[in-house]
Scaffold this motif. Structure first.
Motif, PDB file in Angstrom:
ATOM      1  N   LEU A  39       0.833  -1.207   0.000  1.00 46.00           N
ATOM      2  CA  LEU A  39       0.000   0.000   0.000  1.00 46.00           C
ATOM      3  C   LEU A  39       0.869   1.260   0.000  1.00 46.00           C
ATOM      4  O   LEU A  39       0.617   2.200  -0.763  1.00 46.00           O
ATOM      5  N   ILE A  40       1.886   1.258   0.827  1.00 43.86           N
ATOM      6  CA  ILE A  40       2.778   2.419   0.917  1.00 43.86           C
ATOM      7  C   ILE A  40       3.493   2.655  -0.412  1.00 43.86           C
ATOM      8  O   ILE A  40       3.565   3.787  -0.908  1.00 43.86           O
ATOM      9  N   HIS A  41       4.021   1.584  -0.997  1.00 44.87           N
ATOM     10  CA  HIS A  41       4.741   1.716  -2.270  1.00 44.87           C
ATOM     11  C   HIS A  41       3.813   2.211  -3.377  1.00 44.87           C
ATOM     12  O   HIS A  41       4.169   3.093  -4.169  1.00 44.87           O
ATOM     13  N   LYS A  42       2.603   1.647  -3.421  1.00 48.59           N
ATOM     14  CA  LYS A  42       1.652   2.017  -4.469  1.00 48.59           C
ATOM     15  C   LYS A  42       1.190   3.470  -4.300  1.00 48.59           C
ATOM     16  O   LYS A  42       1.014   4.198  -5.286  1.00 48.59           O
ATOM     17  N   ALA A  43       1.003   3.894  -3.064  1.00 39.12           N
ATOM     18  CA  ALA A  43       0.483   5.237  -2.807  1.00 39.12           C
ATOM     19  C   ALA A  43       1.473   6.326  -3.200  1.00 39.12           C
ATOM     20  O   ALA A  43       1.090   7.358  -3.749  1.00 39.12           O
ATOM     21  N   CYS A  44       2.752   6.100  -2.923  1.00 39.48           N
ATOM     22  CA  CYS A  44       3.733   7.156  -3.215  1.00 39.48           C
ATOM     23  C   CYS A  44       4.364   7.008  -4.592  1.00 39.48           C
ATOM     24  O   CYS A  44       4.929   7.958  -5.138  1.00 39.48           O
ATOM     25  N   GLY A  45       4.268   5.808  -5.183  1.00 41.38           N
ATOM     26  CA  GLY A  45       4.841   5.591  -6.510  1.00 41.38           C
ATOM     27  C   GLY A  45       6.359   5.522  -6.472  1.00 41.38           C
ATOM     28  O   GLY A  45       6.981   5.440  -5.409  1.00 41.38           O
ATOM     29  N   GLU A  50      12.298   9.431  -1.625  1.00 38.74           N
ATOM     30  CA  GLU A  50      12.901  10.066  -0.456  1.00 38.74           C
ATOM     31  C   GLU A  50      12.128  11.309  -0.010  1.00 38.74           C
ATOM     32  O   GLU A  50      12.243  11.750   1.136  1.00 38.74           O
ATOM     33  N   PHE A  51      11.319  11.873  -0.915  1.00 40.34           N
ATOM     34  CA  PHE A  51      10.490  13.029  -0.575  1.00 40.34           C
ATOM     35  C   PHE A  51       9.022  12.643  -0.384  1.00 40.34           C
ATOM     36  O   PHE A  51       8.317  13.265   0.422  1.00 40.34           O
ATOM     37  N   ALA A  71       2.759  18.393   4.181  1.00 42.47           N
ATOM     38  CA  ALA A  71       3.672  18.796   3.105  1.00 42.47           C
ATOM     39  C   ALA A  71       3.171  18.298   1.751  1.00 42.47           C
ATOM     40  O   ALA A  71       2.590  17.201   1.646  1.00 42.47           O
ATOM     41  N   LEU A  72       3.393  19.069   0.710  1.00 42.12           N
ATOM     42  CA  LEU A  72       2.971  18.694  -0.640  1.00 42.12           C
ATOM     43  C   LEU A  72       3.921  17.653  -1.228  1.00 42.12           C
ATOM     44  O   LEU A  72       5.112  17.631  -0.906  1.00 42.12           O
ATOM     45  N   PRO A  73       3.411  16.774  -2.091  1.00 41.05           N
ATOM     46  CA  PRO A  73       4.288  15.805  -2.764  1.00 41.05           C
ATOM     47  C   PRO A  73       5.233  16.525  -3.734  1.00 41.05           C
ATOM     48  O   PRO A  73       4.922  17.615  -4.221  1.00 41.05           O
ATOM     49  N   PHE A  74       6.359  15.891  -4.005  1.00 39.38           N
ATOM     50  CA  PHE A  74       7.359  16.487  -4.892  1.00 39.38           C
ATOM     51  C   PHE A  74       7.249  15.842  -6.271  1.00 39.38           C
ATOM     52  O   PHE A  74       7.565  14.674  -6.457  1.00 39.38           O
ATOM     53  N   CYS A  80       2.885   9.528   0.598  1.00 39.95           N
ATOM     54  CA  CYS A  80       2.369   8.600   1.606  1.00 39.95           C
ATOM     55  C   CYS A  80       3.132   8.800   2.910  1.00 39.95           C
ATOM     56  O   CYS A  80       4.359   8.857   2.932  1.00 39.95           O
ATOM     57  N   VAL A  81       2.377   8.897   3.980  1.00 40.30           N
ATOM     58  CA  VAL A  81       2.948   8.963   5.327  1.00 40.30           C
ATOM     59  C   VAL A  81       2.449   7.732   6.079  1.00 40.30           C
ATOM     60  O   VAL A  81       1.234   7.509   6.170  1.00 40.30           O
ATOM     61  N   ALA A  82       3.372   6.911   6.575  1.00 40.82           N
ATOM     62  CA  ALA A  82       3.005   5.662   7.234  1.00 40.82           C
ATOM     63  C   ALA A  82       3.559   5.624   8.653  1.00 40.82           C
ATOM     64  O   ALA A  82       4.696   6.042   8.900  1.00 40.82           O
ATOM     65  N   VAL A  83       2.749   5.109   9.563  1.00 39.39           N
ATOM     66  CA  VAL A  83       3.152   5.003  10.970  1.00 39.39           C
ATOM     67  C   VAL A  83       2.884   3.570  11.425  1.00 39.39           C
ATOM     68  O   VAL A  83       1.753   3.084  11.322  1.00 39.39           O
TER      69      VAL A  83
END
Length: 351
Positions: A39-45, A50-51, A71-74, A80-83
């Motif tokens: 999910l994390i990988h798919k969400a941020c692409g 690193e950003f 913060a806005l995506p670069f 994606c922010v994961a905790v």
């Protein structure tokens, strides 16, 4: 949005219909971890991870999580922010208020993921219930309960196929009997069994391989011993008790596992005689959450015994417990005597 299943989550992600917040929780920790990683990988692409990907632990200050989410995506559509393992029980009310403020106003360009790959959450906790309530309003909650029966067997068959092996149903059932329903443990056993089979020049994992290579837990060995006691096969019952002592299992742990098996049978028998199903005890006891196989096993054994005999067996188990804790008798002698008395109780039933 409502609570959704794992399969619904896969469809949602595949369609690109992203929610702002995902909370992945449940007993099947391995699946939670794997699903969260995808999910994390798919969400941020793949663009500038690193950003566009921020991963935090429970120790991370809530304010830092909020800053990352705001913060806005670069040079990408979203970030994606994961905790992992965010522990609400350890957080101050100020931290929780800040978190809920964040959930009420998540940016459309951020996907926030809370997942629990190790932490066990308390379903009775008011803080946890509030987090779930907020999560359902801000996004989706995805539960990962223990897999059982046909679904779990199918997972093991697929895991074997991925390694070039065939896992027959009988071998899969025996593996489940011996190793339980912990997916992480089961997949480790599949790795070992497939490695052994391929090393022998075979593709099929056979029941004999499972018998030889899969360790039996105390609970499993005791379950087999109780089955032997219920069936009246004293030689097998005593040989399994010998095995438990050979493995240096604690006598009190052996007795505890025996008592659990007989209590399971008593509860199932009571349910069946009341016109309910064998799964009815799961409705009022948290002991069976994710462990429906215990009730199915108990049903097979309980049909051979009457309620009176089961009550007598429970009385014998109580006597043995008091003897282990309060007498100077050798623990082995106490358990061997208990086995003899339980066998006599079954013989009286047959007579």
């Amino acid at each position: 949005m409502p609570q959704i299943t794992e399969q619904e989550l896969k469809k949602q992600v595949a369609s690109g219909a992203w929610a702002s917040f995902y909370l992945l929780t449940g007993e099947e920790k391995l699946l939670i971890k794997r699903t969260a990683q995808r999910l994390i990988h798919k969400a941020c692409g793949d663009l500038f991870p690193e950003f566009n990907r921020n991963e935090f632990s429970s120790d991370t200050p809530v304010e830092r999580i909020a800053d990352a989410a705001a913060a806005l995506p670069f040079m990408a559509e979203r970030k994606c922010v994961a905790v992992a393992d965010f522990n609400v029980e350890e957080k101050s009310q100020q931290d929780l208020d800040r978190l809920y403020e964040l959930l009420d106003d998540l940016p459309e360009t951020t996907v926030l993921v809370f997942y629990y790959p190790t932490l066990e959450t308390s379903q009775r906790s008011s803080k946890w219930k509030k987090l779930l309530d907020k999560a359902r309003k801000a996004g989706v909650v995805v539960p990962f309960p223990r897999r059982e029966g046909a679904e779990l067997r199918k997972t093991l068959v697929r895991a074997a196929e991925q390694q070039g092996c065939v896992l027959a149903r009988q071998a899969a059932d025996r593996l489940l009997d011996y190793a339980g329903n912990d997916l992480h443990l089961l997949l480790n056993e599949i790795d070992k069994l497939c490695g052994y089979a391929l090393g022998q020049g075979q593709q099929e994992v056979t029941p004999a391989m499972v018998e030889e290579l899969t360790p039996k837990s105390t609970e499993t060995t005791v379950f087999m011993m109780v089955n032997a006691l219920v069936a009246g096969t004293y030689e097998k019952a005593y040989s399994l008790l010998d095995l438990l002592f050979y493995q240096n299992e604690e006598p009190i742990a052996i007795l505890g596992a025996m008592a659990s098996s007989y209590i399971d049978m008593f509860r199932v028998k009571a349910a069946l005689e009341s016109g309910l199903t064998s799964q009815a005890p799961a409705d009022y006891s948290p002991d069976y959450k994710g462990k429906g196989f215990r009730l199915r096993n108990a049903e097979r054994s309980a049909r051979r015994l009457s309620m009176e005999t089961l009550q007598a067996c429970l009385d014998l188990l109580l006597e043995a417990d008091l003897a282990l804790k309060g007498s100077r008798l050798a623990p082995r002698l106490v358990l061997e005597t208990l086995v003899a008395k339980l066998l006599l109780a079954v013989q009286k039933e047959a007579a």
